[in-house]
Design a protein around this motif. Structure first.
Motif, PDB file in Angstrom:
ATOM      1  N   LEU A  49       0.838  -1.196   0.000  1.00 46.74           N
ATOM      2  CA  LEU A  49       0.000   0.000   0.000  1.00 46.74           C
ATOM      3  C   LEU A  49       0.872   1.244   0.000  1.00 46.74           C
ATOM      4  CD1 LEU A  49      -2.763   1.422   0.314  1.00 46.74           C
ATOM      5  CD2 LEU A  49      -2.501   1.131   2.795  1.00 46.74           C
ATOM      6  N   LEU A  50       0.572   2.162  -0.915  1.00 49.39           N
ATOM      7  CA  LEU A  50       1.223   3.469  -0.960  1.00 49.39           C
ATOM      8  C   LEU A  50       0.196   4.518  -0.586  1.00 49.39           C
ATOM      9  CD1 LEU A  50       3.109   3.150  -4.368  1.00 49.39           C
ATOM     10  CD2 LEU A  50       3.889   2.457  -2.089  1.00 49.39           C
ATOM     11  N   GLY A  51       0.522   5.389   0.319  1.00 46.72           N
ATOM     12  CA  GLY A  51      -0.419   6.407   0.769  1.00 46.72           C
ATOM     13  C   GLY A  51      -1.248   5.896   1.929  1.00 46.72           C
ATOM     14  N   LEU A  52      -2.380   6.558   2.169  1.00 46.15           N
ATOM     15  CA  LEU A  52      -3.239   6.230   3.297  1.00 46.15           C
ATOM     16  C   LEU A  52      -4.599   5.732   2.820  1.00 46.15           C
ATOM     17  CD1 LEU A  52      -2.475   9.397   5.441  1.00 46.15           C
ATOM     18  CD2 LEU A  52      -1.463   7.117   5.678  1.00 46.15           C
ATOM     19  N   ARG A  53      -5.135   4.732   3.494  1.00 45.47           N
ATOM     20  CA  ARG A  53      -6.420   4.164   3.103  1.00 45.47           C
ATOM     21  C   ARG A  53      -7.567   5.167   3.156  1.00 45.47           C
ATOM     22  NH1 ARG A  53      -6.918  -1.837   3.503  1.00 45.47           N
ATOM     23  NH2 ARG A  53      -4.861  -2.577   4.082  1.00 45.47           N
ATOM     24  N   ASP A  54      -7.473   6.193   3.991  1.00 41.77           N
ATOM     25  CA  ASP A  54      -8.580   7.134   4.101  1.00 41.77           C
ATOM     26  C   ASP A  54      -8.544   8.235   3.037  1.00 41.77           C
ATOM     27  OD1 ASP A  54      -6.434   8.521   5.101  1.00 41.77           O
ATOM     28  OD2 ASP A  54      -7.417   9.145   6.949  1.00 41.77           O
TER      29      ASP A  54
END
Length: 130
Positions: A49-54
């Motif tokens: 995962l790159l970045g934030l899930r939200d």
């Protein structure tokens, strides 16, 4: 209202390709994934995962069969004064073509996926030109 949740990039080697896209997009590897990568415990079937899930985020996911890239979907990456074309090359990108007026360039990532790099003052890459 529907909205874009995430972008997924399929890869033969998700960890290596995640390093490229993390730097190219300015999105950090998720801390849990970074820990698993550093410990060597990220399984071959797991995504990075790159970045934030939200917020808008990118998954670099393993795929057993990768068809030849044909340009149906590609990313346009806007460069800036801090990160330019040479940085892409140093990360492992390959220059394919420069638009004659300098408005964008077409590259491939280390696994051959095409994307456009747009200078800070350039116009978005029209997909039909690929």
């Amino acid at each position: 209202m529907p909205h874009l949740e995430a972008i997924t990039i399929h890869a033969r080697r998700p960890v290596e390709l995640a390093r490229f896209w993390s730097a190219a997009l300015g999105l950090p590897v998720d801390p849990a994934d970074a820990t698993a990568i550093a410990a060597g415990t990220l399984a071959d079937h797991e995504s990075v995962l790159l970045g934030l899930r939200d917020g808008l985020h990118v998954w670099v996911s393993p795929a057993g069969d990768l068809a030849e890239p044909v340009g149906r979907v590609h990313l346009d990456v806007r460069l800036d004064d801090e990160f330019g074309p040479q940085d892409l090359i140093e990360l492992g990108a390959t220059l394919v073509w420069n638009e004659p007026q300098g408005r964008w360039s077409v590259y491939t990532d280390p696994e051959g996926n095409r994307f456009c790099a747009v200078p800070a003052t350039g116009k978005p890459c029209p997909a039909q030109r690929l």
